[in-house]
Design an enzyme around this catalytic site. Structure first.
Site, mmCIF file in Angstrom:
data_model
loop_
_atom_site.group_PDB
_atom_site.id
_atom_site.type_symbol
_atom_site.label_atom_id
_atom_site.label_comp_id
_atom_site.label_asym_id
_atom_site.label_seq_id
_atom_site.Cartn_x
_atom_site.Cartn_y
_atom_site.Cartn_z
ATOM 1 N N GLY A 1 53.175 -17.293 96.824
ATOM 2 C CA GLY A 1 54.321 -16.210 96.255
ATOM 3 C C GLY A 1 54.144 -16.166 94.778
ATOM 4 O O GLY A 1 53.116 -16.396 94.232
ATOM 5 N N SER A 2 55.212 -16.037 93.893
ATOM 6 C CA SER A 2 54.915 -15.502 92.489
ATOM 7 C C SER A 2 55.122 -16.922 91.637
ATOM 8 O O SER A 2 55.541 -18.021 92.166
ATOM 9 C CB SER A 2 56.386 -14.797 92.210
ATOM 10 O OG SER A 2 57.599 -15.823 92.141
ATOM 11 N N SER A 3 54.465 -16.516 90.545
ATOM 12 C CA SER A 3 54.309 -17.512 89.768
ATOM 13 C C SER A 3 55.890 -18.251 89.364
ATOM 14 O O SER A 3 55.725 -19.434 89.016
ATOM 15 C CB SER A 3 53.334 -17.169 88.471
ATOM 16 O OG SER A 3 53.257 -18.482 87.637
ATOM 17 N N CYS B 1 46.918 -11.169 95.890
ATOM 18 C CA CYS B 1 47.133 -12.161 94.826
ATOM 19 C C CYS B 1 45.631 -12.150 94.048
ATOM 20 O O CYS B 1 45.656 -12.446 92.892
ATOM 21 C CB CYS B 1 47.225 -13.487 95.083
ATOM 22 S SG CYS B 1 46.491 -14.123 96.642
ATOM 23 N N GLU C 1 50.184 -21.380 95.908
ATOM 24 C CA GLU C 1 49.169 -20.391 95.521
ATOM 25 C C GLU C 1 50.127 -19.355 94.958
ATOM 26 O O GLU C 1 50.992 -18.960 95.644
ATOM 27 C CB GLU C 1 48.642 -20.044 96.951
ATOM 28 C CG GLU C 1 47.265 -19.130 96.691
ATOM 29 C CD GLU C 1 47.385 -17.728 96.292
ATOM 30 O OE1 GLU C 1 47.603 -17.201 94.972
ATOM 31 O OE2 GLU C 1 47.913 -17.001 97.312
#
EC number: 1.2.1.71
Length: 486
Positions: free
Chosen positions: A220-222, A277, A243
């Site tokens: 998912g998101s950083s 991504c 990730e």
């Protein structure tokens, strides 16, 4: 009845949520979220089932996983259709995702044997045996862009290793997760081995912070990934695999076949409406007439990309983004870049109010003095003109991320020079950077991950090694150590 806990379908006890088709706003799923108490029940169920699942042995676990593969094969058309309806991706693309879910089974089995499994070597005093044991109960957090394939890539190797799972999918794609669990149920999975908790932030927080999970696998998101990393920093006993995407560069240098280059750029930047991504976010093109000509070709091709609903005929290349909110976010990102000095070459536009449908954008950011190091998760490619190869590589590396990178170049020497200097976990040459092999690890460095590559290396974070020195009987050595008398 959309939570699957301890082998039973049950209703959520939280607030009501809906899932809509982002291309037409049709409601396709409606239910209530799992409460923290239900998350606790799910974790308890996974804990109670874990040892028996492990003690079944690998072959028995494999038989159930292969039965799940058979269910996927028999229901791949339905899986592809549900993914298309819930994500807005075109049907041709979701058919490939359903196929990837099937292919993941064989790859995961091969990875289990190659990366983990059991090995034995004779020693002068007996034998040295290497085994791998499961962590126990692991949480899997799924993303919306590949709601079947990506969580599948965590769940399958986790189960093969003997773990049990609590699966929290994206709140934007609950119907895909529900179908996955129905297929696992048909495959004969024992109660408690996989538990599904549907919900939003409250559900996710309850699972991520639960003291009885032994690991968490996240895509998912950083921003969310960094929060999880901070949360787990003081708990070394739990395995965390992250990730988190990237701000991925693609360099063009000395390519004769510009039509092929344009194709690879489009496949790198605009596939899945830019919601992969590994998508290219920054394109580095040499200054001069050749670069000008390439960009002219690219602009024409980008303008010609067909955008449409998941079921449009003929099928479009790009479907909807995941939501109207996501679409508006890309329009805002483009506006911010223009305010910083960027020049649109092909303007990204929101095509239809109330939907996630956008046209692809191409924007020259060469004159932006401080280019934001952001992952704009959509079909907006930023162009930077360069005059020196070393400068291009330096700019490509000027990011806190490090997931994917690529170069299109006819010279092998240029590729080798680039490969030695670029910082990324996936580095491609003369191929789209959204292309990755399932028989290889998948992951990045920096803000893109925490050195827990998935895909073929997922087996590594699903089990821990146990090294043993063994003999069939207790026996005295031929010679005692000095100072001993027995």
């Amino acid at each position: 009845m959309t939570q699957f806990i301890e082998g039973k379908w049950t209703a959520g006890l939280g607030h009501e949520v809906t899932s809509i088709n982002p291309a037409n706003q049709e409601v396709i799923w409606n239910s209530k979220t799992a409460t923290p108490e239900q998350v606790n029940t799910a974790v308890d169920a996974a804990r109670n089932a874990q040892f028996d699942w492990f003690m079944l042995g690998f072959e028995a676990r494999l038989a159930i996983v292969e039965a799940y593969r058979d269910q996927l094969e028999a229901n791949k058309a339905e899986m592809a259709e549900v993914i298309a309806q819930e994500t807005g991706k075109p049907q041709w693309e979701t058919a490939t995702e359903a196929g990837a879910m099937i292919g993941k089974i064989g790859l995961s089995v091969a990875a289990f044997h190659k990366r983990t499994g059991t090995s034995e070597n004779d020693t002068p005093a007996g034998r040295a045996v290497l085994r791998h044991k499961p962590h126990g109960v692991v949480a899997v957090f799924g993303p919306y862009n590949f709601p079947g394939h990506l969580p599948n890539g965590h769940i399958v190797p986790a189960l093969l290793a003997g773990n049990t799972v609590v699966f929290k999918p994206s709140e934007l794609t609950p119907k895909v997760a529900e179908l996955m669990l129905k297929l696992w149920e048909k495959a004969g999975l024992p109660a408690g081995v996989i538990n599904l908790v549907q919900g939003e932030v409250e559900t996710g927080k309850a699972l991520a912070s639960h003291p009885q999970i032994d690991g968490l696998f996240f895509t998912g998101s950083s921003r969310t990934g960094h929060i999880l990393h901070q949360q787990y920093a003081g708990d070394p006993g739990k395995i965390l695999a992250l990730e988190m995407g990237g701000n991925n560069p693609l360099i063009i240098k000395g390519v004769e076949d510009t039509k092929a280059a344009v194709h690879d750029i489009i496949q790198s930047a605009y596939i899945s409406s830019g919601q992969r991504c590994t998508c290219a976010r920054r394109l580095y093109v040499e200054k001069g007439a050749a670069g000008d000509a390439l960009l002219e070709q690219l602009a024409v091709a980008v303008n010609n990309i067909q955008v449409g609903a998941w079921n449009a005929q003929p099928q479009p290349f790009m479907g909807s983004m995941i939501s109207e909110t996501a679409a508006k976010g890309m329009v805002e990102a483009q506006r911010n870049l223009v305010n910083l000095g960027a020049t649109p070459m092909v303007e990204l536009t929101h095509l239809e109010a109330g939907t996630g449908l956008v046209s692809p954008g191409l924007i020259d950011v060469t004159d932006v003095i401080e280019l934001p190091d952001e992952e704009y998760f959509g079909p907006l490619l930023q162009v930077v003109r360069y005059s020196d190869f070393d400068e291009a590589i330096k700019l490509a590396n000027a990011t806190r991320y490090g997931l994917s990178a690529g170069i299109l170049a006819d010279s092998r020497e240029d590729y080798d020079y680039f490969l030695a200097r670029i910082r990324a976990g996936i580095v491609n040459w003369n191929k789209q950077i959204t292309g990755a092999s399932g028989a290889a690890p998948f992951g990045g460095v920096g803000a893109s991950g925490n050195h827990r590559a998935s895909a073929f290396y997922a087996a590594d974070y699903c089990a821990y090694p146990v090294a043993s020195v063994e003999a069939d009987a207790v026996s005295l050595p031929a010679k005692l150590s000095p100072g001993l008398s027995i």
